[in-house]
Write an enzyme that holds these catalytic residues in place. Structure first.
Site, PDB file in Angstrom:
ATOM      1  N   VAL A  76      66.389  41.034  75.615  1.00 23.64           N
ATOM      2  CA  VAL A  76      65.009  40.988  75.099  1.00 23.64           C
ATOM      3  C   VAL A  76      64.182  42.227  75.463  1.00 23.64           C
ATOM      4  O   VAL A  76      63.015  42.323  75.090  1.00 23.64           O
ATOM      5  CB  VAL A  76      64.268  39.687  75.512  1.00 23.64           C
ATOM      6  CG1 VAL A  76      65.016  38.470  74.998  1.00 23.64           C
ATOM      7  CG2 VAL A  76      64.074  39.592  77.029  1.00 23.64           C
ATOM      8  N   ARG A  77      64.791  43.192  76.176  1.00 23.21           N
ATOM      9  CA  ARG A  77      64.098  44.471  76.401  1.00 23.21           C
ATOM     10  C   ARG A  77      64.056  45.311  75.123  1.00 23.21           C
ATOM     11  O   ARG A  77      63.308  46.281  75.039  1.00 23.21           O
ATOM     12  CB  ARG A  77      64.811  45.272  77.505  1.00 23.21           C
ATOM     13  CG  ARG A  77      64.647  44.700  78.901  1.00 23.21           C
ATOM     14  CD  ARG A  77      63.222  44.748  79.386  1.00 23.21           C
ATOM     15  NE  ARG A  77      62.696  46.106  79.461  1.00 23.21           N
ATOM     16  CZ  ARG A  77      62.864  46.929  80.496  1.00 23.21           C
ATOM     17  NH1 ARG A  77      63.524  46.514  81.556  1.00 23.21           N
ATOM     18  NH2 ARG A  77      62.362  48.147  80.480  1.00 23.21           N
ATOM     19  N   HIS A  78      64.871  44.940  74.131  1.00 25.19           N
ATOM     20  CA  HIS A  78      64.892  45.713  72.875  1.00 25.19           C
ATOM     21  C   HIS A  78      63.714  45.285  72.018  1.00 25.19           C
ATOM     22  O   HIS A  78      63.658  44.150  71.537  1.00 25.19           O
ATOM     23  CB  HIS A  78      66.249  45.527  72.182  1.00 25.19           C
ATOM     24  CG  HIS A  78      67.333  46.226  72.946  1.00 25.19           C
ATOM     25  ND1 HIS A  78      67.638  47.547  72.730  1.00 25.19           N
ATOM     26  CD2 HIS A  78      68.107  45.812  73.970  1.00 25.19           C
ATOM     27  CE1 HIS A  78      68.591  47.910  73.576  1.00 25.19           C
ATOM     28  NE2 HIS A  78      68.890  46.879  74.349  1.00 25.19           N
ATOM     29  N   ARG A  79      62.774  46.205  71.840  1.00 26.93           N
ATOM     30  CA  ARG A  79      61.466  45.842  71.304  1.00 26.93           C
ATOM     31  C   ARG A  79      61.393  45.754  69.793  1.00 26.93           C
ATOM     32  O   ARG A  79      60.518  45.093  69.250  1.00 26.93           O
ATOM     33  CB  ARG A  79      60.413  46.846  71.813  1.00 26.93           C
ATOM     34  CG  ARG A  79      60.206  46.745  73.308  1.00 26.93           C
ATOM     35  CD  ARG A  79      59.614  47.997  73.886  1.00 26.93           C
ATOM     36  NE  ARG A  79      60.565  49.102  73.855  1.00 26.93           N
ATOM     37  CZ  ARG A  79      60.297  50.326  74.269  1.00 26.93           C
ATOM     38  NH1 ARG A  79      59.101  50.611  74.714  1.00 26.93           N
ATOM     39  NH2 ARG A  79      61.221  51.262  74.217  1.00 26.93           N
ATOM     40  N   GLN A  85      64.058  32.049  72.101  1.00 30.33           N
ATOM     41  CA  GLN A  85      64.949  31.777  73.239  1.00 30.33           C
ATOM     42  C   GLN A  85      64.684  30.376  73.769  1.00 30.33           C
ATOM     43  O   GLN A  85      63.516  29.943  73.892  1.00 30.33           O
ATOM     44  CB  GLN A  85      64.724  32.810  74.357  1.00 30.33           C
ATOM     45  CG  GLN A  85      65.635  32.594  75.554  1.00 30.33           C
ATOM     46  CD  GLN A  85      65.634  33.753  76.546  1.00 30.33           C
ATOM     47  OE1 GLN A  85      64.728  34.593  76.518  1.00 30.33           O
ATOM     48  NE2 GLN A  85      66.617  33.797  77.410  1.00 30.33           N
ATOM     49  N   ARG A  89      60.998  26.143  80.477  1.00 28.74           N
ATOM     50  CA  ARG A  89      59.739  25.470  80.844  1.00 28.74           C
ATOM     51  C   ARG A  89      59.701  24.070  80.245  1.00 28.74           C
ATOM     52  O   ARG A  89      59.232  23.139  80.870  1.00 28.74           O
ATOM     53  CB  ARG A  89      58.541  26.261  80.310  1.00 28.74           C
ATOM     54  CG  ARG A  89      58.285  27.557  81.037  1.00 28.74           C
ATOM     55  CD  ARG A  89      56.936  28.125  80.617  1.00 28.74           C
ATOM     56  NE  ARG A  89      55.853  27.230  80.981  1.00 28.74           N
ATOM     57  CZ  ARG A  89      54.671  27.205  80.359  1.00 28.74           C
ATOM     58  NH1 ARG A  89      54.413  28.008  79.354  1.00 28.74           N
ATOM     59  NH2 ARG A  89      53.735  26.361  80.750  1.00 28.74           N
ATOM     60  N   ARG A 143      62.636  24.709  87.425  1.00 29.75           N
ATOM     61  CA  ARG A 143      63.463  25.854  87.000  1.00 29.75           C
ATOM     62  C   ARG A 143      63.467  26.993  88.013  1.00 29.75           C
ATOM     63  O   ARG A 143      64.316  27.885  87.942  1.00 29.75           O
ATOM     64  CB  ARG A 143      62.994  26.392  85.650  1.00 29.75           C
ATOM     65  CG  ARG A 143      61.732  27.233  85.727  1.00 29.75           C
ATOM     66  CD  ARG A 143      61.458  27.967  84.443  1.00 29.75           C
ATOM     67  NE  ARG A 143      60.294  28.833  84.558  1.00 29.75           N
ATOM     68  CZ  ARG A 143      59.787  29.521  83.561  1.00 29.75           C
ATOM     69  NH1 ARG A 143      60.318  29.431  82.358  1.00 29.75           N
ATOM     70  NH2 ARG A 143      58.747  30.291  83.745  1.00 29.75           N
ATOM     71  N   ARG A 170      74.496  49.246  74.341  1.00 18.69           N
ATOM     72  CA  ARG A 170      75.034  48.108  75.088  1.00 18.69           C
ATOM     73  C   ARG A 170      76.555  48.000  75.059  1.00 18.69           C
ATOM     74  O   ARG A 170      77.112  47.171  75.773  1.00 18.69           O
ATOM     75  CB  ARG A 170      74.405  46.808  74.558  1.00 18.69           C
ATOM     76  CG  ARG A 170      72.891  46.761  74.707  1.00 18.69           C
ATOM     77  CD  ARG A 170      72.446  46.993  76.132  1.00 18.69           C
ATOM     78  NE  ARG A 170      71.001  46.845  76.299  1.00 18.69           N
ATOM     79  CZ  ARG A 170      70.395  46.878  77.483  1.00 18.69           C
ATOM     80  NH1 ARG A 170      71.087  47.052  78.595  1.00 18.69           N
ATOM     81  NH2 ARG A 170      69.092  46.758  77.574  1.00 18.69           N
TER      82      ARG A 170
END
Ligand SMILES: Cc1cc2nc3c(=O)[nH]c(=O)nc-3n(C[C@H](O)[C@H](O)[C@H](O)COP(=O)(O)OP(=O)(O)OC[C@H]3O[C@@H](n4cnc5c(N)ncnc54)[C@H](O)[C@@H]3O)c2cc1C
Length: 219
Positions: A76-79, A85, A89, A143, A170
């Site tokens: 998820v760092r790929h903007r 996801q 929570r 969690r 990657r």
């Protein structure tokens, strides 16, 4: 405790991606009259070679990725992508399993005592997590004890330019071994969707070469 393998599933892609890229790209040169049933491959190869990569953005693909939370954090760092996801929570680890268990991804290379230690800590964590829920705490509080090897599910949608970038970064040897496997699975799909864009990368990381490389790394 349940252990699952990482996986990648192609959910959706632009129909005929190379055709769409050709339709968009020929707008620049006003050469739509050259479109035939067979013209897209050559055209896409040409614009890719010239670095006219903005045209590749006109085709997209969505994948469902099962991986651990550590790899999920990297993904998820790929903007230049959209994500959904599985929530820790709102969703209990055991939702839909019918069992009081969490699902984990086992990292590669663990054997003997390392594997026993890893399994033991996962079982302890699982017990503590369910004890917290039993004590009335919500999943978003419980969690906090969950580890990076917890399984997660991510749907990632991106255009083919971003997939090319993602795979390049990657699948490289310096990337994490688990994300490399995911990138390679995505590459196989992308190569099928748009061979003239992903051919070079695929030839460098074909399934046979990738398997051989992993074999050498593990011996
Ligand atoms: C081997 C490896 C090790 C890493 N280690 C670390 C680490 O230790 N710590 C850490 O924090 N991260 C680490 N990362 C993550 C890395 O810093 C990037 O966040 C991640 O790879 C996403 O890359 P990106 O920004 O190129 O791609 P994307 O976010 O997918 O963006 C694609 C491209 O769009 C352009 N772009 C996107 N946003 C902007 C913007 N705001 N301004 C200008 N151009 C933009 C850039 O050209 C970029 O390359 C690592 C990544 C790799 C592959």
């Amino acid at each position: 405790m349940k252990i699952v393998e990482q996986s990648v599933e192609l959910l959706w892609s632009t129909p005929d991606p190379e055709k769409v890229i050709e339709l968009a790209g020929r707008t620049c040169y006003k050469s739509e009259d050259k479109i035939t049933d067979e013209s897209s491959g050559k055209f896409v190869k040409m614009i890719h070679k010239r670095g006219h990569h903005a045209m590749i953005e006109h085709a997209s693909a969505s994948f469902r990725i099962i991986c651990d939370r550590g790899i999920g954090n990297e993904i998820v760092r790929h903007r230049i992508a959209s994500y959904a996801q599985k929530s820790t929570r709102y969703v209990r680890c055991d939702k839909g399993t019918g069992k009081r268990e969490c699902t984990f991804i086992q990292p590669p290379g663990l054997v003997g005592t390392s594997l026993t230690d890893w399994q033991s800590i996962c079982l302890d964590i699982e017990e503590t997590y369910f004890n917290l829920l039993d004590d009335g705490h919500s999943p978003q509080i419980a969690r906090s004890v969950l580890p990076l090897c917890l399984e997660t599910e991510i749907v990632m949608t991106a255009n083919l330019r971003e997939w090319l970038h993602f795979i390049n970064l990657r699948i490289a040897k310096g990337a994490h071994p688990q994300i490399r496997v995911i990138a390679q699975k995505i590459l196989i799909h992308c190569y099928e969707l748009a061979p003239n864009i992903f051919e070079e990368l695929y030839n460098q990381h074909s399934p046979e070469m990738f398997a051989q490389e992993n074999h050498e790394n593990n011996t």
